[in-house]
Design a protein around this motif. Structure first.
Motif, PDB file in Angstrom:
ATOM      1  N   LEU A  14      44.270  -5.762 -37.917  1.00  0.00           N
ATOM      2  CA  LEU A  14      45.386  -4.836 -37.695  1.00  0.00           C
ATOM      3  C   LEU A  14      46.389  -5.426 -36.725  1.00  0.00           C
ATOM      4  CD1 LEU A  14      45.070  -3.317 -34.700  1.00  0.00           C
ATOM      5  CD2 LEU A  14      43.294  -2.096 -35.935  1.00  0.00           C
ATOM      6  N   ILE A  15      47.609  -4.898 -36.811  1.00  0.00           N
ATOM      7  CA  ILE A  15      48.689  -5.225 -35.875  1.00  0.00           C
ATOM      8  C   ILE A  15      49.040  -3.935 -35.142  1.00  0.00           C
ATOM      9  CG2 ILE A  15      51.082  -5.965 -35.633  1.00  0.00           C
ATOM     10  CD1 ILE A  15      50.724  -7.579 -38.209  1.00  0.00           C
ATOM     11  N   VAL A  31      52.388  -6.354 -27.966  1.00  0.00           N
ATOM     12  CA  VAL A  31      52.141  -6.381 -29.396  1.00  0.00           C
ATOM     13  C   VAL A  31      50.870  -7.199 -29.569  1.00  0.00           C
ATOM     14  CG1 VAL A  31      52.992  -7.157 -31.638  1.00  0.00           C
ATOM     15  CG2 VAL A  31      54.603  -6.290 -29.937  1.00  0.00           C
ATOM     16  N   TYR A  32      49.960  -6.728 -30.401  1.00  0.00           N
ATOM     17  CA  TYR A  32      48.712  -7.466 -30.542  1.00  0.00           C
ATOM     18  C   TYR A  32      48.142  -7.343 -31.948  1.00  0.00           C
ATOM     19  CZ  TYR A  32      46.179  -3.047 -30.028  1.00  0.00           C
ATOM     20  OH  TYR A  32      45.701  -1.782 -30.189  1.00  0.00           O
ATOM     21  N   ALA A  33      47.236  -8.242 -32.238  1.00  0.00           N
ATOM     22  CA  ALA A  33      46.448  -8.186 -33.462  1.00  0.00           C
ATOM     23  C   ALA A  33      44.993  -8.038 -33.051  1.00  0.00           C
ATOM     24  CB  ALA A  33      46.641  -9.443 -34.292  1.00  0.00           C
ATOM     25  N   ASP A  34      44.239  -7.354 -33.879  1.00  0.00           N
ATOM     26  CA  ASP A  34      42.831  -7.123 -33.601  1.00  0.00           C
ATOM     27  C   ASP A  34      42.037  -7.470 -34.856  1.00  0.00           C
ATOM     28  OD1 ASP A  34      40.272  -5.765 -33.484  1.00  0.00           O
ATOM     29  OD2 ASP A  34      41.052  -4.653 -31.784  1.00  0.00           O
ATOM     30  N   VAL A  35      40.991  -8.259 -34.688  1.00  0.00           N
ATOM     31  CA  VAL A  35      40.109  -8.630 -35.794  1.00  0.00           C
ATOM     32  C   VAL A  35      38.754  -8.001 -35.532  1.00  0.00           C
ATOM     33  CG1 VAL A  35      39.062 -10.513 -37.089  1.00  0.00           C
ATOM     34  CG2 VAL A  35      41.350 -10.806 -36.100  1.00  0.00           C
ATOM     35  N   SER A  36      38.454  -6.923 -36.224  1.00  0.00           N
ATOM     36  CA  SER A  36      37.157  -6.239 -36.166  1.00  0.00           C
ATOM     37  C   SER A  36      36.691  -5.932 -34.749  1.00  0.00           C
ATOM     38  CB  SER A  36      36.100  -7.054 -36.906  1.00  0.00           C
ATOM     39  OG  SER A  36      36.457  -7.194 -38.258  1.00  0.00           O
ATOM     40  N   ASN A  37      37.625  -5.642 -33.869  1.00  0.00           N
ATOM     41  CA  ASN A  37      37.339  -5.281 -32.481  1.00  0.00           C
ATOM     42  C   ASN A  37      36.594  -6.387 -31.734  1.00  0.00           C
ATOM     43  OD1 ASN A  37      37.943  -3.304 -30.612  1.00  0.00           O
ATOM     44  ND2 ASN A  37      35.929  -2.387 -30.726  1.00  0.00           N
ATOM     45  N   VAL A  38      36.682  -7.603 -32.233  1.00  0.00           N
ATOM     46  CA  VAL A  38      36.014  -8.742 -31.613  1.00  0.00           C
ATOM     47  C   VAL A  38      37.035  -9.695 -31.009  1.00  0.00           C
ATOM     48  CG1 VAL A  38      34.539 -10.748 -32.047  1.00  0.00           C
ATOM     49  CG2 VAL A  38      34.063  -8.568 -33.182  1.00  0.00           C
ATOM     50  N   ILE A  39      38.105  -9.955 -31.735  1.00  0.00           N
ATOM     51  CA  ILE A  39      39.134 -10.898 -31.295  1.00  0.00           C
ATOM     52  C   ILE A  39      40.443 -10.141 -31.149  1.00  0.00           C
ATOM     53  CG2 ILE A  39      40.427 -12.970 -31.898  1.00  0.00           C
ATOM     54  CD1 ILE A  39      38.028 -13.667 -33.761  1.00  0.00           C
ATOM     55  N   GLN A  40      41.057 -10.222 -29.993  1.00  0.00           N
ATOM     56  CA  GLN A  40      42.384  -9.651 -29.805  1.00  0.00           C
ATOM     57  C   GLN A  40      43.343 -10.755 -29.409  1.00  0.00           C
ATOM     58  OE1 GLN A  40      42.473  -6.287 -27.167  1.00  0.00           O
ATOM     59  NE2 GLN A  40      41.998  -4.930 -28.865  1.00  0.00           N
ATOM     60  N   ILE A  41      44.460 -10.822 -30.125  1.00  0.00           N
ATOM     61  CA  ILE A  41      45.503 -11.800 -29.853  1.00  0.00           C
ATOM     62  C   ILE A  41      46.695 -11.006 -29.341  1.00  0.00           C
ATOM     63  CG2 ILE A  41      46.914 -13.643 -30.816  1.00  0.00           C
ATOM     64  CD1 ILE A  41      43.957 -12.401 -32.759  1.00  0.00           C
ATOM     65  N   ILE A  42      47.164 -11.309 -28.148  1.00  0.00           N
ATOM     66  CA  ILE A  42      48.140 -10.453 -27.468  1.00  0.00           C
ATOM     67  C   ILE A  42      49.426 -11.205 -27.190  1.00  0.00           C
ATOM     68  CG2 ILE A  42      48.575  -9.107 -25.379  1.00  0.00           C
ATOM     69  CD1 ILE A  42      45.472  -8.828 -25.187  1.00  0.00           C
ATOM     70  N   ILE A  43      50.548 -10.521 -27.416  1.00  0.00           N
ATOM     71  CA  ILE A  43      51.843 -10.998 -26.955  1.00  0.00           C
ATOM     72  C   ILE A  43      52.293 -10.021 -25.877  1.00  0.00           C
ATOM     73  CG2 ILE A  43      54.273 -11.346 -27.500  1.00  0.00           C
ATOM     74  CD1 ILE A  43      53.543 -11.984 -30.311  1.00  0.00           C
ATOM     75  N   PHE A  46      50.971 -11.441 -38.322  1.00  0.00           N
ATOM     76  CA  PHE A  46      49.679 -11.949 -37.877  1.00  0.00           C
ATOM     77  C   PHE A  46      49.238 -13.003 -38.881  1.00  0.00           C
ATOM     78  CE2 PHE A  46      44.992 -11.515 -38.487  1.00  0.00           C
ATOM     79  CZ  PHE A  46      44.609 -12.156 -37.329  1.00  0.00           C
ATOM     80  N   ARG A  47      48.847 -14.167 -38.373  1.00  0.00           N
ATOM     81  CA  ARG A  47      48.392 -15.266 -39.230  1.00  0.00           C
ATOM     82  C   ARG A  47      46.980 -15.641 -38.831  1.00  0.00           C
ATOM     83  NH1 ARG A  47      47.334 -19.840 -37.439  1.00  0.00           N
ATOM     84  NH2 ARG A  47      48.876 -19.897 -35.803  1.00  0.00           N
ATOM     85  N   GLU A  48      46.108 -15.766 -39.834  1.00  0.00           N
ATOM     86  CA  GLU A  48      44.756 -16.245 -39.603  1.00  0.00           C
ATOM     87  C   GLU A  48      44.538 -17.422 -40.539  1.00  0.00           C
ATOM     88  OE1 GLU A  48      41.103 -13.789 -38.732  1.00  0.00           O
ATOM     89  OE2 GLU A  48      40.697 -14.338 -40.817  1.00  0.00           O
ATOM     90  N   THR A  49      44.388 -18.624 -39.973  1.00  0.00           N
ATOM     91  CA  THR A  49      44.167 -19.810 -40.802  1.00  0.00           C
ATOM     92  C   THR A  49      42.691 -20.176 -40.897  1.00  0.00           C
ATOM     93  OG1 THR A  49      44.631 -21.248 -38.925  1.00  0.00           O
ATOM     94  CG2 THR A  49      46.455 -20.781 -40.428  1.00  0.00           C
TER      95      THR A  49
END
Length: 106
Positions: A56-57, A68-80, A94-97
């Motif tokens: 999610l964004i 502003v942030y992205a969350d991956v299954s409540n495990v990884i949060q990427i924050i601006i 949100f980009r996940e490679t």
């Protein structure tokens, strides 16, 4: 695909099959955060079976600041960190490679 959702209701799109199951992929949306102190999620992709699998964004506006942030299954949060303008359209992506390479953009 473009879709305008009514901000008063909890509208969503539903598909009973996986649209994506793993990296790589990108999610992007235009959002207009217009609420006061709260968190909103303009875009999310989640499993419908109740498992804890989602991406999610989110926009967060709290007394300690905006982000502003992205969350991956409540495990990884990427924050601006940094502010965004309330009642103004903002583009987020949100980009996940890979399972260890994530990035969120504003």
């Amino acid at each position: 695909m473009a879709r305008l959702f009514d901000p008063v209701s909890l509208q969503y799109l539903y598909r009973n099959a996986a649209v994506v199951t793993a990296a790589p992929f990108t999610m992007a949306a235009w959002a207009k955060p217009n609420s006061g102190l709260s968190t909103i999620f303009p875009l999310a992709l989640a499993a419908s079976d109740g498992t804890l699998n989602w991406w999610l964004i989110g926009f967060e506006n709290t007394v300690s600041g905006q982000r502003v942030y992205a969350d991956v299954s409540n495990v990884i949060q990427i924050i601006i960190s940094g502010s965004y303008t309330l009642d103004a359209w903002t583009h987020v992506a949100f980009r996940e490679t890979s399972s260890t390479d994530h990035k969120v953009y504003r």
